[in-house]
Structure formats: C-alpha cells, structure tokens
Write an enzyme that holds these catalytic residues in place. Structure first.
Site, mmCIF file in Angstrom:
data_model
loop_
_atom_site.group_PDB
_atom_site.id
_atom_site.type_symbol
_atom_site.label_atom_id
_atom_site.label_comp_id
_atom_site.label_asym_id
_atom_site.label_seq_id
_atom_site.Cartn_x
_atom_site.Cartn_y
_atom_site.Cartn_z
ATOM 1 C CG HIS A 149 37.006 45.533 34.419
ATOM 2 N ND1 HIS A 149 36.557 45.029 35.187
ATOM 3 C CD2 HIS A 149 36.240 44.832 32.639
ATOM 4 C CE1 HIS A 149 35.549 44.212 35.230
ATOM 5 N NE2 HIS A 149 36.039 44.573 33.691
ATOM 6 C CB CYS B 150 34.784 48.767 40.630
ATOM 7 S SG CYS B 150 35.942 48.278 39.682
HETATM 8 N N1 ARG Z 1 35.666 40.315 40.806
HETATM 9 C C1 ARG Z 1 35.048 41.468 39.866
HETATM 10 C C2 ARG Z 1 35.645 40.778 38.523
HETATM 11 O O1 ARG Z 1 36.508 40.348 37.943
HETATM 12 C C3 ARG Z 1 36.044 42.799 39.584
HETATM 13 C C4 ARG Z 1 35.033 43.873 39.509
HETATM 14 C C5 ARG Z 1 35.791 45.031 39.751
HETATM 15 N N2 ARG Z 1 34.408 46.188 38.322
HETATM 16 C C6 ARG Z 1 35.559 46.720 37.795
HETATM 17 N N3 ARG Z 1 34.159 47.618 37.059
HETATM 18 N N4 ARG Z 1 36.367 47.512 37.907
HETATM 19 O O2 ARG Z 1 34.635 40.791 37.528
#
Ligand code: ARG
Length: 278
Positions: A174, A270
């Site tokens: 992300h 996050c």
């Molecule tokens: N386990 C989640 C996923 O893979 C973690 C999300 C983390 N969020 C972020 N904004 N980076 O989607």
C-alpha cells in the site's frame, strides 16, 4: 516549522477497536507465518496506546468492529475522504470486501456524500491515496492493490490533480507503507518501493530539502506508516538517525510499539483514517 496555531482546528481521525482483529488469512507478505499468532491482550494494549496518543492531540471517532472482518481495524482502507465526500473502497481480495458496507454505512449515517468505485475497479482508500500537505495534489499508487483505473475515477470525482505512482516491492503493498506526506510539504518515503519513473516524478514534485528518504531498516519498521498531527509524527519505531532528521525539520517523533498489527502488515497510519481533509 512554526508551532501549530492554537486556534487551528483539531484534526479528526477514524479508528476501529481491535475486538475482532486477528490474522485469519494471508493477503500480504507480512501475514505469512502469522496465522492466528496475534497476542490479543498485547494488541488491545498497543491499539489503546495509539488511541491515547491521538486523543491527546486530535479528535478520534470510532466505527464498530465486525466479527468476520479481522482487518477492519485498518480504517485507512475504509475509503478516501475529501470535505464531506467519501469514496468507499473496493477491496482487491474477497476477504476484505465484507468491510465495504460497514464503512459505507458509517459515512452515510453521518451525512457524507458517499460514492462507490465501479465493481471491477479495486481501490483501497487512503491506504493508496494520500493528499500532499503543501500542494493541491493527490498521490495515488497502483501495482499491488488499487488499480490505475481508480486513479482516473478519483481525479474526475474529486477534481484534484492525481500523481500516479507505481509500487514494485510486495512488502510495501500500500502507498502508506512506504510514503507519507507531512505538514509543510515534507515527505517521508522509501525510494526502492517505487519504479524508476515514479521516483523521478516524486523528485520533480518535492524539492530535495523536503524529502526524507528512509533506509530499509526504518522502512521495515514501518516508519513511513506515520500519523502526522501538526508537528508531531507518530510511528511504531524510528532509528535515532530518522528521529534526528525529523527533528531537524521541526517534527517531534512519538514512538509507540505496534508489533501485533505489523503481523497483519499494518501500523500507526493504517490504523487511522483522517476525516478532516479540506
Ligand atoms: N492485512 C491488511 C491488508 O493486507 C493490512 C492493511 C494495512 N493497511 C494499510 N493502509 N496499509 O489489507
């Protein structure tokens, strides 16, 4: 950077308590080997510490956690907010698609103008779309989760210029895992997470004196996954060199361990969604 103006409005964030948080499936490299290996008492305590740090400096709103949606705690992925507009996420993986209606309802119940992405366009909200803090610009990533089509829809709906960045390292899946625009136009980022062309565009839009490039160790400690409130930067962990670099630019770093959430691939930023985007 000057001290924040006392009359300045307090920032507002959305968080989701970790009641149902766990690693129940694997959709990013951080989750490997961590299936159901969360220490729930520690997770609750770490989340609470972050919540306390934020409520000392900002307003925090909560969304009700839902059983069967263990990643809902990562509210950065709820959608993208600008003023009273909210574009709700369309998750790439079915495991997280259950969250979509809960987030949509939360915003609708509060009078936001809610819109959805077309079904076939993956978009993971403020995980992949971050407003610059010094220019009218939305930084938007594709490559792992959100798609390029989402960039086009967003620029149309929000009427903002969108700079598209391509992510190339699966550990930084992300945008908010490797890129964080800060107040005053500063930028924390991990250059190797981007393709060469994206790196060149970042360099052309953010002057060298405002860019803080992290090394791999800080990047892997999720130091780019920072919550910036005025001159405070809240992170899981940062090296002494990073803390010094930020302090030199006028930022105070607050470190708060978030190891349990890193097992799911997330950390401070996050776990929050900024709601007061002008
Ligand atoms: N386990 C989640 C996923 O893979 C973690 C999300 C983390 N969020 C972020 N904004 N980076 O989607």
């Amino acid at each position: 950077m000057g001290k924040p103006d006392a009359a300045q409005a307090r920032h507002v964030f959305l968080m989701c308590p970790p009641e149902h948080f766990t690693v129940a499936y694997i959709i990013n490299p951080w989750m490997h080997g961590n299936l159901r290996r969360i220490d729930h008492a520690v997770a609750r305590q770490q989340w609470r510490s972050l919540y306390d740090i934020l409520t000392d400096r900002a307003i925090v709103r909560l969304v009700l956690p839902q059983p069967g949606s263990p990643d809902m705690v990562f509210t950065a992925n709820a959608g993208l907010v600008k003023g009273r507009q909210c574009i709700v996420s369309r998750f790439r993986y079915p495991e997280r698609q259950y969250e979509e209606p809960y987030f949509a309802d939360w915003f609708m119940d509060r009078g936001y103008e809610v819109s959805l992405m077309p079904r076939d366009i993956a978009f993971e909200g403020a995980g992949d779309a971050l407003f610059d803090r010094a220019q009218q610009l939305l930084w938007m990533a594709h490559g792992h989760r959100s798609t390029q089509g989402a960039c086009e829809v967003l620029s149309g709906r929000l009427g903002v210029e969108v700079e598209q960045l391509k992510l190339v390292d699966t550990r930084f899946y992300h945008l908010d895992t490797c890129f964080c625009p800060l107040e005053g136009g500063f930028l924390l980022y991990f250059p190797p997470a981007f393709d060469e062309d994206s790196r060149a565009r970042i360099e052309s839009r953010v002057p060298r004196s405002r860019r803080i490039a992290l090394d791999e160790e800080d990047a892997l400690a999720f130091a780019c996954n920072a919550v910036n409130i005025d001159s405070t930067v809240v992170v899981n962990r940062g090296s002494a060199a990073l803390v010094a670099a930020l302090s030199h630019k006028g930022f105070e770093v607050v470190q708060t361990p978030l190891s349990e959430f890193m097992k799911a691939g997330g950390s401070a930023k996050c776990l929050t969604l900024r709601l007061d985007e002008p």
